[in-house]
Design a protein around this motif. Structure first.
Motif, short mmCIF file in Angstrom:
data_model
loop_
_atom_site.label_atom_id
_atom_site.label_comp_id
_atom_site.label_asym_id
_atom_site.label_seq_id
_atom_site.Cartn_x
_atom_site.Cartn_y
_atom_site.Cartn_z
N PHE A 40 0.83 -1.21 0.00
CA PHE A 40 0.00 0.00 0.00
C PHE A 40 0.86 1.25 0.00
O PHE A 40 0.59 2.20 -0.75
CB PHE A 40 -0.94 0.03 1.20
N PHE A 41 1.91 1.26 0.81
CA PHE A 41 2.78 2.43 0.86
C PHE A 41 3.39 2.73 -0.50
O PHE A 41 3.42 3.88 -0.95
CB PHE A 41 3.89 2.24 1.89
N ASN A 42 3.90 1.69 -1.16
CA ASN A 42 4.52 1.90 -2.47
C ASN A 42 3.51 2.37 -3.51
O ASN A 42 3.82 3.22 -4.36
CB ASN A 42 5.23 0.62 -2.92
N ALA A 43 2.29 1.85 -3.45
CA ALA A 43 1.25 2.30 -4.37
C ALA A 43 0.91 3.76 -4.12
O ALA A 43 0.76 4.56 -5.06
CB ALA A 43 0.00 1.42 -4.22
N TRP A 44 0.79 4.13 -2.86
CA TRP A 44 0.46 5.51 -2.48
C TRP A 44 1.58 6.46 -2.90
O TRP A 44 1.33 7.50 -3.52
CB TRP A 44 0.24 5.55 -0.97
N GLY A 45 2.82 6.11 -2.56
CA GLY A 45 3.95 6.97 -2.91
C GLY A 45 4.17 7.08 -4.40
O GLY A 45 4.44 8.18 -4.92
N ALA A 46 4.06 5.96 -5.13
CA ALA A 46 4.27 5.99 -6.58
C ALA A 46 3.19 6.82 -7.27
O ALA A 46 3.47 7.57 -8.22
CB ALA A 46 4.28 4.57 -7.14
N ALA A 47 1.96 6.69 -6.80
CA ALA A 47 0.87 7.49 -7.38
C ALA A 47 1.09 8.97 -7.13
O ALA A 47 0.81 9.82 -7.99
CB ALA A 47 -0.47 7.04 -6.81
N CYS A 48 1.61 9.29 -5.95
CA CYS A 48 1.91 10.69 -5.64
C CYS A 48 2.98 11.23 -6.56
O CYS A 48 2.86 12.34 -7.10
CB CYS A 48 2.33 10.82 -4.18
N GLU A 49 4.07 10.47 -6.76
CA GLU A 49 5.14 10.91 -7.66
C GLU A 49 4.61 11.13 -9.07
O GLU A 49 4.97 12.11 -9.73
CB GLU A 49 6.27 9.88 -7.67
N ARG A 50 3.77 10.22 -9.54
CA ARG A 50 3.22 10.34 -10.89
C ARG A 50 2.37 11.61 -11.02
O ARG A 50 2.56 12.40 -11.95
CB ARG A 50 2.37 9.11 -11.21
N ASP A 51 1.45 11.80 -10.08
CA ASP A 51 0.55 12.95 -10.17
C ASP A 51 1.29 14.26 -9.98
O ASP A 51 0.97 15.28 -10.61
CB ASP A 51 -0.58 12.82 -9.16
N PHE A 52 2.30 14.25 -9.10
CA PHE A 52 3.14 15.44 -8.91
C PHE A 52 3.80 15.83 -10.23
O PHE A 52 3.78 16.99 -10.65
CB PHE A 52 4.18 15.15 -7.84
N SER A 53 4.38 14.83 -10.89
CA SER A 53 5.07 15.09 -12.15
C SER A 53 4.10 15.54 -13.24
O SER A 53 4.36 16.52 -13.96
CB SER A 53 5.82 13.84 -12.60
N TYR A 54 2.98 14.85 -13.37
CA TYR A 54 2.01 15.19 -14.41
C TYR A 54 1.45 16.60 -14.20
O TYR A 54 1.30 17.37 -15.15
CB TYR A 54 0.87 14.18 -14.44
N LEU A 55 1.10 16.94 -12.97
CA LEU A 55 0.57 18.27 -12.69
C LEU A 55 1.59 19.35 -13.02
O LEU A 55 1.25 20.41 -13.55
CB LEU A 55 0.13 18.37 -11.23
N SER A 56 2.87 19.07 -12.71
CA SER A 56 3.92 20.02 -13.04
C SER A 56 4.03 20.20 -14.55
O SER A 56 4.14 21.33 -15.06
CB SER A 56 5.26 19.53 -12.48
N GLN A 57 3.95 19.09 -15.29
CA GLN A 57 4.08 19.15 -16.74
C GLN A 57 2.98 19.97 -17.41
O GLN A 57 3.21 20.60 -18.44
CB GLN A 57 4.08 17.72 -17.31
N ILE A 58 1.79 19.96 -16.83
CA ILE A 58 0.67 20.68 -17.45
C ILE A 58 0.47 22.08 -16.85
O ILE A 58 -0.53 22.75 -17.12
CB ILE A 58 -0.64 19.88 -17.37
N GLY A 59 1.44 22.52 -16.04
CA GLY A 59 1.38 23.86 -15.49
C GLY A 59 0.42 24.02 -14.33
O GLY A 59 -0.05 25.14 -14.05
N SER A 60 0.11 22.93 -13.63
CA SER A 60 -0.79 22.98 -12.48
C SER A 60 -0.09 22.43 -11.23
O SER A 60 -0.61 21.55 -10.55
CB SER A 60 -2.06 22.18 -12.76
N TYR A 61 1.08 22.94 -10.96
CA TYR A 61 1.92 22.44 -9.87
C TYR A 61 1.16 22.42 -8.54
O TYR A 61 0.45 23.37 -8.19
CB TYR A 61 3.16 23.32 -9.73
N GLN A 62 1.33 21.31 -7.80
CA GLN A 62 0.77 21.17 -6.46
C GLN A 62 1.84 20.58 -5.55
O GLN A 62 2.60 19.69 -5.97
CB GLN A 62 -0.45 20.25 -6.47
N PRO A 63 1.92 20.99 -4.29
CA PRO A 63 2.90 20.41 -3.36
C PRO A 63 2.62 18.93 -3.10
O PRO A 63 1.46 18.50 -3.09
CB PRO A 63 2.71 21.22 -2.07
#
Length: 239
Positions: A40-63
């Motif tokens: 569960f931890f790895n799924a949660w952390g990996a999903a966070c990394e993915r969404d962090f990166s994707y949001l940054s790429q589309i100009g919608s950066y979130q902490p």
């Protein structure tokens, strides 16, 4: 003077505290759904990394700390729990979110950093985490790190692995990237840093396998953190 820029969370900071917190809080409930704390931890952390990166790429950066809280119940759903908000509570989420603040440095890190500093290297930190949280990790571990040498992507409004992040970091170094290393336990991080002009050093403390067939070969592949420092020093002395 040579410089080493470290990724922090996952590389310098271990996840044991967080995995134990998940085990203690919802571990038995997870087992009922054929899941454990590590998965569960790895799924949660990996999903966070993915969404962090994707949001940054589309100009919608979130902490990252905001993303982690937002996707908690979604991650439970993807773990096979059909009614996540009946499985876990907002209090569970608040508890686990607070535990993220209690992470500590990996045991080998003080020796690694001492070796590098004794050999003339300046150490920097480049992190997707917010600066105050990362400073807290060093405080938790009683490890000294100058405030001005900690760079958070929050201050840039763009996240790794966007190339501009690594270029910014390279240009910030006093010698403008001459004899500059980027060290990480994430192969994608090393791949991006190398494309931006860093020498790269990957350690197996988190991912175990470098997957060079997709990420390319870093300049150094290390077994643990002590080996990482020794190989960086040796490489710089002979190059």
């Amino acid at each position: 003077m040579p410089d080493v820029v470290f990724d922090i969370i996952g590389t310098c900071i271990g996840y044991d505290v967080m995995i134990q917190a998940i085990t203690d809080r919802i571990g038995e409930r997870l087992k009922e759904h054929n899941c454990n704390a590590e998965i569960f931890f790895n799924a949660w952390g990996a999903a966070c990394e993915r969404d962090f990166s994707y949001l940054s790429q589309i100009g919608s950066y979130q902490p990252t700390k905001k993303i982690l809280k937002s996707i908690f119940f979604r991650t439970l759903y993807h773990a096979g729990i059909k009614e996540p908000k009946e499985f876990a509570t907002e209090e569970d989420l608040e508890f686990l979110s607070n535990e993220w603040l209690k992470l500590k440095c990996r045991e080998e890190l003080p020796e690694l950093w001492k070796n590098l500093r004794d050999n003339g290297f300046t150490i920097w930190c480049l992190t997707d985490g917010d600066k105050e949280r990362v400073k807290g990790y060093f405080t938790n571990s009683k490890l000294e790190m100058p405030d001005e040498n900690i760079i958070s992507c929050d201050s840039l409004g763009i996240g790794k692995p966007t190339p501009e992040v690594y270029t910014f970091m390279l240009n910030k170094l006093p010698n403008k990237g001459l004899d500059a290393w980027f060290a990480a336990a994430h192969a994608w991080d090393c791949c991006a840093a190398k494309k931006s002009g860093f020498r790269t050093a990957w350690t197996n403390v988190y991912e175990k396998f470098p997957c060079e067939d997709i990420f390319g070969k870093p300049d150094i592949v290390a077994d643990g953190l002590i080996d990482l420092g020794e190989k960086i020093v040796s490489y710089s002395e002979t190059s």
